[in-house]
Scaffold this motif. Structure first.
Motif, PDB file in Angstrom:
ATOM      1  N   SER A  84       0.862  -1.185   0.000  1.00  0.00           N
ATOM      2  CA  SER A  84       0.000   0.000   0.000  1.00  0.00           C
ATOM      3  C   SER A  84       0.896   1.232   0.000  1.00  0.00           C
ATOM      4  CB  SER A  84      -0.932   0.007   1.211  1.00  0.00           C
ATOM      5  OG  SER A  84      -0.196   0.076   2.420  1.00  0.00           O
ATOM      6  N   LEU A  85       0.361   2.329  -0.549  1.00  0.00           N
ATOM      7  CA  LEU A  85       1.109   3.576  -0.657  1.00  0.00           C
ATOM      8  C   LEU A  85       0.479   4.604   0.279  1.00  0.00           C
ATOM      9  CD1 LEU A  85       3.510   4.655  -2.406  1.00  0.00           C
ATOM     10  CD2 LEU A  85       1.778   5.757  -3.849  1.00  0.00           C
ATOM     11  N   GLU A  86       1.309   5.221   1.122  1.00  0.00           N
ATOM     12  CA  GLU A  86       0.815   6.226   2.049  1.00  0.00           C
ATOM     13  C   GLU A  86       0.795   7.604   1.390  1.00  0.00           C
ATOM     14  OE1 GLU A  86       2.651   6.316   5.842  1.00  0.00           O
ATOM     15  OE2 GLU A  86       2.035   4.283   6.389  1.00  0.00           O
ATOM     16  N   SER A  87       0.186   8.559   2.085  1.00  0.00           N
ATOM     17  CA  SER A  87       0.048   9.911   1.536  1.00  0.00           C
ATOM     18  C   SER A  87       1.387  10.617   1.370  1.00  0.00           C
ATOM     19  CB  SER A  87      -0.862  10.745   2.446  1.00  0.00           C
ATOM     20  OG  SER A  87      -0.338  10.805   3.770  1.00  0.00           O
ATOM     21  N   ASP A  88       2.421  10.173   2.115  1.00  0.00           N
ATOM     22  CA  ASP A  88       3.757  10.759   1.962  1.00  0.00           C
ATOM     23  C   ASP A  88       4.614   9.966   0.990  1.00  0.00           C
ATOM     24  OD1 ASP A  88       4.146   8.489   3.433  1.00  0.00           O
ATOM     25  OD2 ASP A  88       5.319   9.428   5.027  1.00  0.00           O
ATOM     26  N   CYS A  89       3.983   9.075   0.218  1.00  0.00           N
ATOM     27  CA  CYS A  89       4.623   8.259  -0.826  1.00  0.00           C
ATOM     28  C   CYS A  89       5.456   7.105  -0.272  1.00  0.00           C
ATOM     29  CB  CYS A  89       5.497   9.105  -1.761  1.00  0.00           C
ATOM     30  SG  CYS A  89       4.651  10.519  -2.494  1.00  0.00           S
ATOM     31  N   SER A  90       5.452   6.884   1.028  1.00  0.00           N
ATOM     32  CA  SER A  90       6.168   5.733   1.580  1.00  0.00           C
ATOM     33  C   SER A  90       5.415   4.454   1.217  1.00  0.00           C
ATOM     34  CB  SER A  90       6.313   5.859   3.099  1.00  0.00           C
ATOM     35  OG  SER A  90       5.042   5.945   3.710  1.00  0.00           O
ATOM     36  N   LEU A  91       6.161   3.357   1.160  1.00  0.00           N
ATOM     37  CA  LEU A  91       5.600   2.068   0.752  1.00  0.00           C
ATOM     38  C   LEU A  91       5.443   1.167   1.970  1.00  0.00           C
ATOM     39  CD1 LEU A  91       4.783   0.214  -1.681  1.00  0.00           C
ATOM     40  CD2 LEU A  91       7.156  -0.604  -1.667  1.00  0.00           C
ATOM     41  N   ASN A  92       4.241   0.650   2.163  1.00  0.00           N
ATOM     42  CA  ASN A  92       3.978  -0.285   3.254  1.00  0.00           C
ATOM     43  C   ASN A  92       3.960  -1.713   2.724  1.00  0.00           C
ATOM     44  OD1 ASN A  92       3.668   1.720   5.240  1.00  0.00           O
ATOM     45  ND2 ASN A  92       1.506   2.002   4.721  1.00  0.00           N
ATOM     46  N   ILE A  93       4.586  -2.623   3.496  1.00  0.00           N
ATOM     47  CA  ILE A  93       4.558  -4.052   3.165  1.00  0.00           C
ATOM     48  C   ILE A  93       4.070  -4.803   4.395  1.00  0.00           C
ATOM     49  CG2 ILE A  93       5.850  -6.038   2.317  1.00  0.00           C
ATOM     50  CD1 ILE A  93       7.937  -4.160   1.228  1.00  0.00           C
ATOM     51  N   LYS A  94       2.989  -5.563   4.254  1.00  0.00           N
ATOM     52  CA  LYS A  94       2.446  -6.337   5.359  1.00  0.00           C
ATOM     53  C   LYS A  94       3.079  -7.728   5.402  1.00  0.00           C
ATOM     54  CE  LYS A  94      -2.105  -4.127   5.582  1.00  0.00           C
ATOM     55  NZ  LYS A  94      -3.577  -4.358   5.523  1.00  0.00           N
ATOM     56  N   SER A  95       3.221  -8.246   6.623  1.00  0.00           N
ATOM     57  CA  SER A  95       3.704  -9.615   6.834  1.00  0.00           C
ATOM     58  C   SER A  95       4.945  -9.904   5.998  1.00  0.00           C
ATOM     59  CB  SER A  95       2.604 -10.630   6.512  1.00  0.00           C
ATOM     60  OG  SER A  95       1.460 -10.397   7.304  1.00  0.00           O
ATOM     61  N   VAL A  96       6.006  -9.196   6.306  1.00  0.00           N
ATOM     62  CA  VAL A  96       7.258  -9.307   5.547  1.00  0.00           C
ATOM     63  C   VAL A  96       7.800 -10.729   5.598  1.00  0.00           C
ATOM     64  CG1 VAL A  96       9.677  -8.582   5.504  1.00  0.00           C
ATOM     65  CG2 VAL A  96       7.865  -6.882   5.809  1.00  0.00           C
ATOM     66  N   THR A  97       8.311 -11.206   4.484  1.00  0.00           N
ATOM     67  CA  THR A  97       8.975 -12.504   4.409  1.00  0.00           C
ATOM     68  C   THR A  97      10.454 -12.286   4.091  1.00  0.00           C
ATOM     69  OG1 THR A  97       8.644 -12.843   2.033  1.00  0.00           O
ATOM     70  CG2 THR A  97       6.843 -13.485   3.495  1.00  0.00           C
ATOM     71  N   LYS A  98      11.245 -13.323   4.263  1.00  0.00           N
ATOM     72  CA  LYS A  98      12.674 -13.209   3.970  1.00  0.00           C
ATOM     73  C   LYS A  98      12.920 -12.940   2.485  1.00  0.00           C
ATOM     74  CE  LYS A  98      13.150 -18.252   3.697  1.00  0.00           C
ATOM     75  NZ  LYS A  98      13.770 -19.453   4.308  1.00  0.00           N
ATOM     76  N   GLU A  99      11.952 -13.339   1.634  1.00  0.00           N
ATOM     77  CA  GLU A  99      12.092 -13.082   0.199  1.00  0.00           C
ATOM     78  C   GLU A  99      11.865 -11.614  -0.151  1.00  0.00           C
ATOM     79  OE1 GLU A  99      10.370 -15.653   1.408  1.00  0.00           O
ATOM     80  OE2 GLU A  99      11.706 -17.299   0.802  1.00  0.00           O
ATOM     81  N   ASP A 100      11.359 -10.827   0.790  1.00  0.00           N
ATOM     82  CA  ASP A 100      11.115  -9.406   0.532  1.00  0.00           C
ATOM     83  C   ASP A 100      12.368  -8.557   0.670  1.00  0.00           C
ATOM     84  OD1 ASP A 100       8.380  -9.642   0.001  1.00  0.00           O
ATOM     85  OD2 ASP A 100       7.870  -9.580   2.126  1.00  0.00           O
ATOM     86  N   CYS A 101      13.439  -9.128   1.198  1.00  0.00           N
ATOM     87  CA  CYS A 101      14.653  -8.336   1.368  1.00  0.00           C
ATOM     88  C   CYS A 101      15.185  -7.901   0.001  1.00  0.00           C
ATOM     89  CB  CYS A 101      15.716  -9.133   2.128  1.00  0.00           C
ATOM     90  SG  CYS A 101      16.588 -10.358   1.134  1.00  0.00           S
ATOM     91  N   GLY A 102      15.895  -6.783  -0.007  1.00  0.00           N
ATOM     92  CA  GLY A 102      16.452  -6.300  -1.262  1.00  0.00           C
ATOM     93  C   GLY A 102      16.476  -4.790  -1.314  1.00  0.00           C
ATOM     94  N   SER A 103      16.606  -4.265  -2.517  1.00  0.00           N
ATOM     95  CA  SER A 103      16.689  -2.826  -2.744  1.00  0.00           C
ATOM     96  C   SER A 103      15.378  -2.303  -3.307  1.00  0.00           C
ATOM     97  CB  SER A 103      17.833  -2.511  -3.716  1.00  0.00           C
ATOM     98  OG  SER A 103      17.825  -1.152  -4.071  1.00  0.00           O
ATOM     99  N   TYR A 104      14.815  -1.288  -2.641  1.00  0.00           N
ATOM    100  CA  TYR A 104      13.588  -0.640  -3.096  1.00  0.00           C
ATOM    101  C   TYR A 104      13.940   0.789  -3.502  1.00  0.00           C
ATOM    102  CZ  TYR A 104      11.043  -4.576  -1.071  1.00  0.00           C
ATOM    103  OH  TYR A 104      10.569  -5.831  -0.782  1.00  0.00           O
ATOM    104  N   ILE A 105      13.488   1.186  -4.678  1.00  0.00           N
ATOM    105  CA  ILE A 105      13.873   2.485  -5.238  1.00  0.00           C
ATOM    106  C   ILE A 105      12.632   3.314  -5.488  1.00  0.00           C
ATOM    107  CG2 ILE A 105      15.097   3.659  -7.102  1.00  0.00           C
ATOM    108  CD1 ILE A 105      16.517   0.949  -7.630  1.00  0.00           C
ATOM    109  N   CYS A 106      12.577   4.492  -4.859  1.00  0.00           N
ATOM    110  CA  CYS A 106      11.467   5.417  -5.053  1.00  0.00           C
ATOM    111  C   CYS A 106      11.898   6.497  -6.036  1.00  0.00           C
ATOM    112  CB  CYS A 106      11.055   6.032  -3.714  1.00  0.00           C
ATOM    113  SG  CYS A 106       9.622   7.112  -3.831  1.00  0.00           S
ATOM    114  N   GLN A 107      11.071   6.732  -7.051  1.00  0.00           N
ATOM    115  CA  GLN A 107      11.359   7.748  -8.069  1.00  0.00           C
ATOM    116  C   GLN A 107      10.143   8.654  -8.258  1.00  0.00           C
ATOM    117  OE1 GLN A 107      12.174   5.215 -11.450  1.00  0.00           O
ATOM    118  NE2 GLN A 107      14.364   5.092 -10.986  1.00  0.00           N
ATOM    119  N   GLN A 108      10.415   9.888  -8.715  1.00  0.00           N
ATOM    120  CA  GLN A 108       9.351  10.837  -9.002  1.00  0.00           C
ATOM    121  C   GLN A 108       9.458  11.286 -10.464  1.00  0.00           C
ATOM    122  OE1 GLN A 108       7.080  11.362  -6.720  1.00  0.00           O
ATOM    123  NE2 GLN A 108       8.183  10.295  -5.084  1.00  0.00           N
ATOM    124  N   TRP A 109       8.333  11.234 -11.185  1.00  0.00           N
ATOM    125  CA  TRP A 109       8.299  11.597 -12.590  1.00  0.00           C
ATOM    126  C   TRP A 109       7.219  12.656 -12.832  1.00  0.00           C
ATOM    127  CZ3 TRP A 109      11.699   9.095 -15.992  1.00  0.00           C
ATOM    128  CH2 TRP A 109      12.389   7.998 -15.452  1.00  0.00           C
TER     129      TRP A 109
END
Length: 267
Positions: A84-109
């Motif tokens: 889900s995306l919050e009003s400040d553009c942050s990204l929420n992830i529920k019930s994180v799994t070990k497969e969710d680890c990694g690099s997340y990149i936020c961009q504005q266009w």
């Protein structure tokens, strides 16, 4: 040898800058335990998040997966229901799994479709997931608990994390760090950012807690707890043994009751 030491030193400087934010205001490290919800900040957000894009990379050389485009999450990806995306553009992830680890990149266009231009720089968020598992556990038997920090990328970056001011260790319910000096526990580090705790489960260990913690500069970043419980198989076996010994007694009592009833019915 000198070249290797120099390379290691550069790696540690790079890691330290990521963790302290000195490499750029857009980079962040987030630590979370598997099963929990996490919020990934977007440090280059524009008002409204209408032009926000979130991309995800599991490994350094893997193809990026688009999670959010134009301020809307993609519905054709496996974990879209947990996003889900919050009003400040942050990204929420529920019930994180070990497969969710990694690099997340936020961009504005911004700009009309087909002529969009990126505004600002990429905002990187590196998600590190702490996960605990165990071998089969039952009273009177040895059990091994595994505590592993999953990071990006999984191998080389883990080496840097384990030597860059970040520690993994096991503590008991009182918060005391467990050591090999205690004859009951054997603690080892068999691989990249993984610590194991080996012990023999005793009857008094029912519901006892062992906690694995991740610290950076002596400050706890996240932790996860393992609770000692008898295995389902052991419970079934105990019930079966009880039934075997209890059945003859029940049958004998039933016979006695029937004979007493017959004697009362006789004139």
């Amino acid at each position: 040898m000198a070249d290797k030491c120099h390379l290691c030193l550069l790696g540690l400087i790079f890691l330290s800058s990521l963790l302290t934010g000195l490499s750029g205001v857009d980079d962040a490290h987030v630590f979370i335990s598997s099963g929990e919800d996490v919020r990934l900040p977007c440090n280059n957000a524009l008002p409204g998040c209408k032009y926000t894009t979130w991309n995800y990379e599991r490994f350094r050389d893997s193809a990026a997966v688009e999670l959010v485009a134009g301020g809307r999450k993609k519905t054709d990806i496996e974990k879209h229901e947990r996003l889900s995306l919050e009003s400040d553009c942050s990204l929420n992830i529920k019930s994180v799994t070990k497969e969710d680890c990694g690099s997340y990149i936020c961009q504005q266009w911004t700009g009309p479709k087909g002529q969009q231009k990126q505004q600002g720089t990429n905002a990187h968020v590196y998600l590190n997931v702490l996960h605990v598992s165990s071998s089969e556990i039952s009273a009177g038997r040895s059990v091994t608990l595994y505590c592993q920090l999953y990071s990006y990328p999984q191998v080389s970056f883990n080496d840097l994390i384990c030597s860059g001011g970040i520690e993994l260790f096991w503590v008991n319910q009182a918060g005391d760090k467990l050591k090999n000096s205690d004859s009951r526990y054997q603690i080892s580090a068999p691989g990249h950012c993984i610590f194991t705790l080996n012990t023999t489960i005793q009857n008094e260990d029912e519901n006892r807690e062992w906690r694995c913690e991740v610290t950076h500069r002596n400050k706890v970043q996240t932790s996860t707890t393992y609770t000692g419980k008898s295995s389902v198989i052991e419970i079934i076996v105990k019930f079966a043994v009880f039934a075997v010994f209890a059945a003859p007694t029940v049958i004998l009592l039933q016979i006695i009751c029937d004979r007493r009833a017959e004697n009362k019915e006789k004139p």
